[in-house]
Design a protein around this motif. Structure first.
Motif, PDB file in Angstrom:
ATOM      1  N   GLU A   9     -12.851   3.564  -8.502  1.00  0.00           N
ATOM      2  CA  GLU A   9     -12.669   4.412  -7.131  1.00  0.00           C
ATOM      3  C   GLU A   9     -12.070   5.714  -7.202  1.00  0.00           C
ATOM      4  O   GLU A   9     -11.103   5.948  -8.189  1.00  0.00           O
ATOM      5  N   VAL A  10     -12.388   6.758  -6.518  1.00  0.00           N
ATOM      6  CA  VAL A  10     -11.866   8.111  -6.622  1.00  0.00           C
ATOM      7  C   VAL A  10     -11.394   8.689  -5.195  1.00  0.00           C
ATOM      8  O   VAL A  10     -10.978   9.766  -4.918  1.00  0.00           O
ATOM      9  N   THR A  11     -11.081   7.671  -4.316  1.00  0.00           N
ATOM     10  CA  THR A  11     -10.564   7.933  -2.839  1.00  0.00           C
ATOM     11  C   THR A  11      -9.219   8.072  -3.173  1.00  0.00           C
ATOM     12  O   THR A  11      -8.259   7.247  -3.832  1.00  0.00           O
ATOM     13  N   PRO A  12      -8.663   9.166  -2.548  1.00  0.00           N
ATOM     14  CA  PRO A  12      -6.937   9.323  -2.870  1.00  0.00           C
ATOM     15  C   PRO A  12      -6.189   8.336  -2.450  1.00  0.00           C
ATOM     16  O   PRO A  12      -6.504   7.731  -1.032  1.00  0.00           O
ATOM     17  N   PHE A  13      -5.165   7.712  -3.202  1.00  0.00           N
ATOM     18  CA  PHE A  13      -4.237   6.856  -2.862  1.00  0.00           C
ATOM     19  C   PHE A  13      -4.658   5.273  -2.769  1.00  0.00           C
ATOM     20  O   PHE A  13      -4.173   4.570  -1.839  1.00  0.00           O
ATOM     21  N   ALA A  14      -6.049   5.232  -3.025  1.00  0.00           N
ATOM     22  CA  ALA A  14      -6.877   3.921  -2.810  1.00  0.00           C
ATOM     23  C   ALA A  14      -6.313   2.793  -3.879  1.00  0.00           C
ATOM     24  O   ALA A  14      -6.994   2.701  -4.903  1.00  0.00           O
ATOM     25  N   ASN A  15      -5.316   2.564  -3.553  1.00  0.00           N
ATOM     26  CA  ASN A  15      -4.692   1.161  -4.455  1.00  0.00           C
ATOM     27  C   ASN A  15      -4.011   0.104  -3.839  1.00  0.00           C
ATOM     28  O   ASN A  15      -3.594   0.452  -2.696  1.00  0.00           O
TER      29      ASN A  15
ATOM     30  N   LEU B 171       0.701  -1.204   0.016  1.00  0.00           N
ATOM     31  CA  LEU B 171      -0.066  -0.171   0.080  1.00  0.00           C
ATOM     32  C   LEU B 171       0.711   1.266  -0.088  1.00  0.00           C
ATOM     33  O   LEU B 171       1.926   1.133   0.270  1.00  0.00           O
ATOM     34  N   ALA B 172       0.449   2.399  -0.423  1.00  0.00           N
ATOM     35  CA  ALA B 172       1.126   3.675  -0.408  1.00  0.00           C
ATOM     36  C   ALA B 172       1.030   4.297   0.879  1.00  0.00           C
ATOM     37  O   ALA B 172      -0.058   4.246   1.705  1.00  0.00           O
ATOM     38  N   GLU B 173       2.090   4.594   1.566  1.00  0.00           N
ATOM     39  CA  GLU B 173       2.188   5.300   2.947  1.00  0.00           C
ATOM     40  C   GLU B 173       1.147   6.368   3.274  1.00  0.00           C
ATOM     41  O   GLU B 173       0.539   6.457   4.132  1.00  0.00           O
ATOM     42  N   GLU B 174       0.849   7.112   1.910  1.00  0.00           N
ATOM     43  CA  GLU B 174       0.040   8.134   2.056  1.00  0.00           C
ATOM     44  C   GLU B 174      -1.408   7.705   2.290  1.00  0.00           C
ATOM     45  O   GLU B 174      -2.329   8.733   2.865  1.00  0.00           O
ATOM     46  N   LEU B 175      -1.798   6.807   2.051  1.00  0.00           N
ATOM     47  CA  LEU B 175      -3.099   6.113   2.304  1.00  0.00           C
ATOM     48  C   LEU B 175      -3.565   6.332   3.790  1.00  0.00           C
ATOM     49  O   LEU B 175      -4.704   6.903   4.010  1.00  0.00           O
ATOM     50  N   LYS B 176      -2.689   6.375   4.642  1.00  0.00           N
ATOM     51  CA  LYS B 176      -3.063   6.059   6.014  1.00  0.00           C
ATOM     52  C   LYS B 176      -3.383   7.607   6.593  1.00  0.00           C
ATOM     53  O   LYS B 176      -4.348   7.843   7.185  1.00  0.00           O
ATOM     54  N   ASP B 177      -2.794   8.659   5.944  1.00  0.00           N
ATOM     55  CA  ASP B 177      -3.100   9.950   6.507  1.00  0.00           C
ATOM     56  C   ASP B 177      -4.265  10.683   5.529  1.00  0.00           C
ATOM     57  O   ASP B 177      -4.795  11.392   5.887  1.00  0.00           O
ATOM     58  N   GLN B 178      -4.151  10.264   4.306  1.00  0.00           N
ATOM     59  CA  GLN B 178      -5.055  11.042   3.419  1.00  0.00           C
ATOM     60  C   GLN B 178      -6.244  10.455   3.136  1.00  0.00           C
ATOM     61  O   GLN B 178      -7.458  11.198   2.803  1.00  0.00           O
ATOM     62  N   SER B 179      -6.381   9.126   3.386  1.00  0.00           N
ATOM     63  CA  SER B 179      -7.675   8.501   3.223  1.00  0.00           C
ATOM     64  C   SER B 179      -7.939   7.476   4.355  1.00  0.00           C
ATOM     65  O   SER B 179      -8.111   6.302   4.272  1.00  0.00           O
ATOM     66  N   PRO B 180      -7.958   8.164   5.808  1.00  0.00           N
ATOM     67  CA  PRO B 180      -8.089   7.109   6.899  1.00  0.00           C
ATOM     68  C   PRO B 180      -9.335   6.112   6.823  1.00  0.00           C
ATOM     69  O   PRO B 180      -9.005   5.121   7.441  1.00  0.00           O
ATOM     70  N   ASP B 181     -10.347   6.588   6.600  1.00  0.00           N
ATOM     71  CA  ASP B 181     -11.501   5.829   6.598  1.00  0.00           C
ATOM     72  C   ASP B 181     -11.472   4.759   5.781  1.00  0.00           C
ATOM     73  O   ASP B 181     -11.816   3.590   6.033  1.00  0.00           O
ATOM     74  N   PHE B 182     -11.109   4.864   4.358  1.00  0.00           N
ATOM     75  CA  PHE B 182     -10.698   3.820   3.426  1.00  0.00           C
ATOM     76  C   PHE B 182      -9.748   2.789   3.985  1.00  0.00           C
ATOM     77  O   PHE B 182      -9.865   1.888   3.903  1.00  0.00           O
TER      78      PHE B 182
END
Length: 139
Positions: free
Chosen positions: A124-130, A69-80
């Motif tokens: 999907e359009v949630t930031p960093f949701a990959n 996962l991208a590290e940024e996912l934790k901070d930019q899209s915490p609910d996802f």
């Protein structure tokens, strides 16, 4: 007609060809796909299908032992991120085998997709949701 849940023939084909440690990427609508990697485009409109729905379908037929996962996912899209982690935790509990999670920068993530057998593009359009799925073995 297939008996299993997954009906998409391209998804079925790529999953059937996965070997131990092979990688398969599920991406949001904006994730670039390297030219040399097969693209399975499921995106219809923004949000459809969602990455988590596609993940559930893929995991109905693919055994995994890890994800990237991208590290940024934790901070930019915490609910996802929380929803994704809950699915991975449930999968680990159901299978009795831990699914390892590794995090890299988004730039490193995009570079890593070059190793994937295919990139599945969702709506999907949630930031960093990959997510990169790392195949396990079913025995």
């Amino acid at each position: 007609m297939k008996y299993q849940k997954l009906l998409n023939s391209e998804l079925s084909r790529v999953i059937a060809r996965q070997g131990h440690m092979d990688e398969l990427t599920l991406g949001d609508a904006g994730l670039p796909v390297p030219d040399a990697v097969s693209r399975i485009d499921l995106a219809v409109i923004p949000g459809l299908p969602g990455l988590l729905d596609v993940l559930d379908a893929v995991l109905s037929e693919l055994t995994i032992e890890g994800v990237l996962l991208a590290e940024e996912l934790k901070d930019q899209s915490p609910d996802f991120h929380a929803a994704l982690c809950a699915r991975l935790d449930a999968l680990s509990e159901q299978s009795g085998q831990a699914v390892t999670r590794n995090y890299v920068s988004h730039g490193q993530f995009k570079e890593r997709t070059r190793r994937s057998k295919a990139v599945i593009r969702t709506g999907e359009v949630t930031p960093f949701a990959n997510i990169v799925l790392i195949s396990g073995v079913a025995f």
